[in-house]
Every structure is written in structure tokens, then in C-alpha cells.
Design a protein around this motif. Structure first.
Motif, PDB file in Angstrom:
ATOM      1  N   ASN A   1       0.817  -1.218   0.000  1.00  0.00           N
ATOM      2  CA  ASN A   1       0.000   0.000   0.000  1.00  0.00           C
ATOM      3  C   ASN A   1       0.850   1.268   0.000  1.00  0.00           C
ATOM      4  O   ASN A   1       0.309   2.388  -0.013  1.00  0.00           O
ATOM      5  CB  ASN A   1      -0.995   0.010   1.169  1.00  0.00           C
ATOM      6  N   GLN A   2       2.157   1.115  -0.004  1.00  0.00           N
ATOM      7  CA  GLN A   2       3.042   2.268  -0.140  1.00  0.00           C
ATOM      8  C   GLN A   2       3.521   2.432  -1.580  1.00  0.00           C
ATOM      9  O   GLN A   2       4.330   3.313  -1.873  1.00  0.00           O
ATOM     10  CB  GLN A   2       4.234   2.153   0.815  1.00  0.00           C
ATOM     11  N   THR A   3       2.993   1.608  -2.454  1.00  0.00           N
ATOM     12  CA  THR A   3       3.226   1.800  -3.883  1.00  0.00           C
ATOM     13  C   THR A   3       2.584   3.116  -4.278  1.00  0.00           C
ATOM     14  O   THR A   3       1.375   3.317  -4.096  1.00  0.00           O
ATOM     15  CB  THR A   3       2.615   0.645  -4.688  1.00  0.00           C
ATOM     16  N   SER A   4       3.399   4.031  -4.799  1.00  0.00           N
ATOM     17  CA  SER A   4       2.898   5.369  -5.061  1.00  0.00           C
ATOM     18  C   SER A   4       3.943   6.173  -5.808  1.00  0.00           C
ATOM     19  O   SER A   4       5.066   5.720  -6.038  1.00  0.00           O
ATOM     20  CB  SER A   4       2.551   6.065  -3.734  1.00  0.00           C
ATOM     21  N   LEU A   5       3.551   7.407  -6.175  1.00  0.00           N
ATOM     22  CA  LEU A   5       4.470   8.380  -6.747  1.00  0.00           C
ATOM     23  C   LEU A   5       4.793   9.388  -5.650  1.00  0.00           C
ATOM     24  O   LEU A   5       3.892  10.009  -5.083  1.00  0.00           O
ATOM     25  CB  LEU A   5       3.816   9.067  -7.952  1.00  0.00           C
TER      26      LEU A   5
ATOM     27  N   TYR B   1       7.747  32.212  -2.265  1.00  0.00           N
ATOM     28  CA  TYR B   1       6.495  31.621  -1.834  1.00  0.00           C
ATOM     29  C   TYR B   1       6.129  30.355  -2.575  1.00  0.00           C
ATOM     30  O   TYR B   1       5.408  29.526  -2.068  1.00  0.00           O
ATOM     31  CB  TYR B   1       5.380  32.659  -1.971  1.00  0.00           C
ATOM     32  N   GLY B   2       6.591  30.207  -3.784  1.00  0.00           N
ATOM     33  CA  GLY B   2       6.265  29.002  -4.514  1.00  0.00           C
ATOM     34  C   GLY B   2       7.110  27.842  -4.035  1.00  0.00           C
ATOM     35  O   GLY B   2       8.265  27.993  -3.672  1.00  0.00           O
ATOM     36  N   TYR B   3       6.508  26.678  -3.995  1.00  0.00           N
ATOM     37  CA  TYR B   3       7.232  25.469  -3.653  1.00  0.00           C
ATOM     38  C   TYR B   3       7.910  24.929  -4.904  1.00  0.00           C
ATOM     39  O   TYR B   3       7.331  24.919  -5.980  1.00  0.00           O
ATOM     40  CB  TYR B   3       6.275  24.409  -3.110  1.00  0.00           C
ATOM     41  N   THR B   4       9.146  24.442  -4.731  1.00  0.00           N
ATOM     42  CA  THR B   4       9.857  23.765  -5.808  1.00  0.00           C
ATOM     43  C   THR B   4       9.791  22.271  -5.553  1.00  0.00           C
ATOM     44  O   THR B   4      10.147  21.818  -4.456  1.00  0.00           O
ATOM     45  CB  THR B   4      11.322  24.216  -5.867  1.00  0.00           C
ATOM     46  N   PHE B   5       9.309  21.549  -6.530  1.00  0.00           N
ATOM     47  CA  PHE B   5       9.156  20.100  -6.396  1.00  0.00           C
ATOM     48  C   PHE B   5      10.252  19.361  -7.154  1.00  0.00           C
ATOM     49  O   PHE B   5      10.759  19.839  -8.180  1.00  0.00           O
ATOM     50  CB  PHE B   5       7.805  19.657  -6.972  1.00  0.00           C
ATOM     51  N   GLY B   6      10.577  18.177  -6.646  1.00  0.00           N
ATOM     52  CA  GLY B   6      11.451  17.281  -7.373  1.00  0.00           C
ATOM     53  C   GLY B   6      10.701  16.597  -8.504  1.00  0.00           C
ATOM     54  O   GLY B   6       9.482  16.779  -8.663  1.00  0.00           O
ATOM     55  N   SER B   7      11.420  15.791  -9.261  1.00  0.00           N
ATOM     56  CA  SER B   7      10.824  15.138 -10.434  1.00  0.00           C
ATOM     57  C   SER B   7      10.010  13.906 -10.088  1.00  0.00           C
ATOM     58  O   SER B   7       9.329  13.356 -10.951  1.00  0.00           O
ATOM     59  CB  SER B   7      11.918  14.761 -11.428  1.00  0.00           C
ATOM     60  N   GLY B   8      10.115  13.463  -8.853  1.00  0.00           N
ATOM     61  CA  GLY B   8       9.287  12.339  -8.423  1.00  0.00           C
ATOM     62  C   GLY B   8      10.043  11.019  -8.370  1.00  0.00           C
ATOM     63  O   GLY B   8      11.028  10.812  -9.080  1.00  0.00           O
ATOM     64  N   THR B   9       9.573  10.147  -7.505  1.00  0.00           N
ATOM     65  CA  THR B   9      10.080   8.775  -7.395  1.00  0.00           C
ATOM     66  C   THR B   9       8.894   7.839  -7.456  1.00  0.00           C
ATOM     67  O   THR B   9       7.989   7.925  -6.625  1.00  0.00           O
ATOM     68  CB  THR B   9      10.822   8.571  -6.062  1.00  0.00           C
ATOM     69  N   ARG B  10       8.892   6.992  -8.473  1.00  0.00           N
ATOM     70  CA  ARG B  10       7.795   6.030  -8.591  1.00  0.00           C
ATOM     71  C   ARG B  10       8.218   4.736  -7.928  1.00  0.00           C
ATOM     72  O   ARG B  10       9.127   4.059  -8.389  1.00  0.00           O
ATOM     73  CB  ARG B  10       7.430   5.799 -10.054  1.00  0.00           C
ATOM     74  N   LEU B  11       7.557   4.425  -6.825  1.00  0.00           N
ATOM     75  CA  LEU B  11       7.890   3.254  -6.019  1.00  0.00           C
ATOM     76  C   LEU B  11       6.839   2.175  -6.193  1.00  0.00           C
ATOM     77  O   LEU B  11       5.640   2.441  -6.080  1.00  0.00           O
ATOM     78  CB  LEU B  11       7.988   3.637  -4.536  1.00  0.00           C
ATOM     79  N   THR B  12       7.303   0.968  -6.446  1.00  0.00           N
ATOM     80  CA  THR B  12       6.424  -0.199  -6.506  1.00  0.00           C
ATOM     81  C   THR B  12       6.900  -1.205  -5.481  1.00  0.00           C
ATOM     82  O   THR B  12       8.078  -1.585  -5.495  1.00  0.00           O
ATOM     83  CB  THR B  12       6.428  -0.848  -7.900  1.00  0.00           C
ATOM     84  N   VAL B  13       6.015  -1.603  -4.589  1.00  0.00           N
ATOM     85  CA  VAL B  13       6.332  -2.609  -3.574  1.00  0.00           C
ATOM     86  C   VAL B  13       5.541  -3.870  -3.894  1.00  0.00           C
ATOM     87  O   VAL B  13       4.307  -3.843  -3.942  1.00  0.00           O
ATOM     88  CB  VAL B  13       5.992  -2.116  -2.160  1.00  0.00           C
ATOM     89  N   VAL B  14       6.243  -4.963  -4.102  1.00  0.00           N
ATOM     90  CA  VAL B  14       5.569  -6.215  -4.486  1.00  0.00           C
ATOM     91  C   VAL B  14       5.656  -7.250  -3.356  1.00  0.00           C
ATOM     92  O   VAL B  14       6.436  -7.094  -2.429  1.00  0.00           O
ATOM     93  CB  VAL B  14       6.161  -6.787  -5.787  1.00  0.00           C
TER      94      VAL B  14
END
Lengths: 113, 114
Positions: free
Chosen positions: B84-88, B101-114
């Protein structure tokens, strides 16, 4: 933070202005209106923010109604690369406090040739 | 270039195997935060940090840990990942002191837990 309401989706022709509305009738006096966008599954990108005056930067313009219950983000000359999900957010982090960004479902803007 | 860097971009792991997702920013921002994004649920805050050695829970902290030993780094630790922690996942930073004031975001980590 204020609850915001946005249309689920909008279309725009390339080169035309894209006007994205947002309702935030419960916004409080110290809450800013922020706009972010997310292209595909990339990280959200900050666009613009405002309190009660209209704002413009190199990316967009923000028009806030006098009663602050709604606003419109304007992309003056939309391009295909502006296709994204656009989020309108109320955030009280205008001073020295930090707001927790609460993203709703946003508006899917599709710019077509 | 001012940015938030997350690693890895993609990760597939097995249930129970500890993992760390790193986040680093080069803008001297004091505030950093972790979010997860799931279909239909939007972005939800996991943990945030107001400055070095100051961290606090967001909306969905269960199953996660964080640390802020240095200003630039804010790793997200999953001690015993579950499906259930599989997520972006996204890391973000900002600075009120710098009036950024604006937030800077990273490019993301796509995690899959099997």
C-alpha cells in the motif's frame, strides 16, 4: 485552507488564451491563491500566486475577484506544452508561516493544434 | 540551476526490505516536505521539516520516517515497505525567509512494492 472548486477539464486551441476558473468562496482573509500545474507525472510546478490584486509574471496572469471568492488563471498564448493538470490552492503561507499544500483534482487543460 | 533532486526516479522492491529515497535541494531552503500522489487522492503530505532537526508529521505519516540532519537533505525512509506504499512520491522545498512563496518540487520517485 480554503476548499477550491475547478472544472474537471478544458480545451484550448494553440495560440489562443486559456482561461482557467477557480471558485474559493471559503477563502479566509490571510489566504493567498496559488496556482500550480503538473505535466504528466512530473513534479508540480509553481505558476503564480496572489492575495487580492491581479498579478502577472512571465508564465501567466492571475485575476482575483474583488470579493476574493473566485479567480481566473490566464495563459495568454497557450502552446501544446501547456497541456497539464492545473491546480488552484488556498494557502495561508503568505507571511512567515508555512502552509500545507492540499491539491484537489485540478483542471485537465488540453491544448490542441 | 536551482532544483530539488530526488533519487531514485524508479524503484521496485519487495515487501519488508528497507529503503531510502533521497531528496536534496541547492537553494538553501529551510522548509522541506514529502508528498505521495495516488490516483483519485491527489497529493497528500507525509512529513515536513521547518528546519534542521525539526520534523513533523503530515497527513499520512504511518510507515515512513524522515530525518533532517543537514539543511539541504531530507531523506524519506521506509523501514518495512508494504504494497500500500506503492505510489508516486515528491519532495518539495521553499523558503519564507527568502520570500520564495512558490514550492519547488522534485521530479518524483515512482515506487512499486511487491
Amino acid at each position: 485552507d480554503a476548499k477550491t472548486t475547478q472544472p474537471t477539464s478544458m480545451d484550448c486551441a494553440e495560440g489562443r488564451a486559456a482561461n482557467l476558473p477557480c471558485n474559493h468562496s471559503t477563502i479566509s482573509g490571510n489566504e493567498y491563491v496559488y496556482w500550480y500545474r503538473q505535466i504528466h507525472s512530473q513534479g508540480p510546478q509553481y505558476i503564480i500566486h496572489g492575495l487580492k490584486n491581479n498579478e502577472t509574471n512571465e508564465m501567466a496572469s492571475l485575476i482575483i475577484t474583488e470579493d476574493r471568492k473566485s479567480s481566473t488563471l490566464i495563459l495568454p498564448h497557450a502552446t501544446l506544452r501547456d497541456t497539464a493538470v492545473y491546480y488552484c490552492i488556498g494557502d495561508n503561507a503568505g507571511g512567515t508561516s508555512y502552509g500545507k499544500l492540499t491539491f484537489g483534482q485540478g483542471t485537465i487543460l488540453t491544448v490542441h493544434p | 540551476e536551482a532544483q530539488v533532486t530526488q533519487n531514485p526516479r524508479y524503484l521496485i522492491t519487495v515487501t519488508g526490505k528497507k529503503l531510502t529515497v533521497t531528496c536534496s535541494q541547492n537553494m538553501n531552503h529551510e522548509y522541506m516536505s514529502w508528498y505521495r500522489q495516488d490516483p483519485g487522492l491527489g497529493l497528500r503530505q507525509i512529513y515536513y521539516s521547518m528546519n534542521v532537526e525539526v520534523t513533523d508529521k503530515g497527513d499520512v505519516p504511518e510507515g515512513y520516517k524522515v530525518s533532517r540532519k543537514e539543511k539541504r537533505n531530507f531523506p524519506l525512509i521506509l523501514e518495512s515497505p508494504s504494497p500500500n506504499q506503492t505510489s508516486l512520491y515528491f519532495c518539495a522545498s521553499t523558503s519564507r525567509i527568502q520570500a520564495n512563496y512558490g514550492y519547488t518540487f522534485g521530479s518524483g520517485t515512482r515506487l512499486t512494492v511487491v
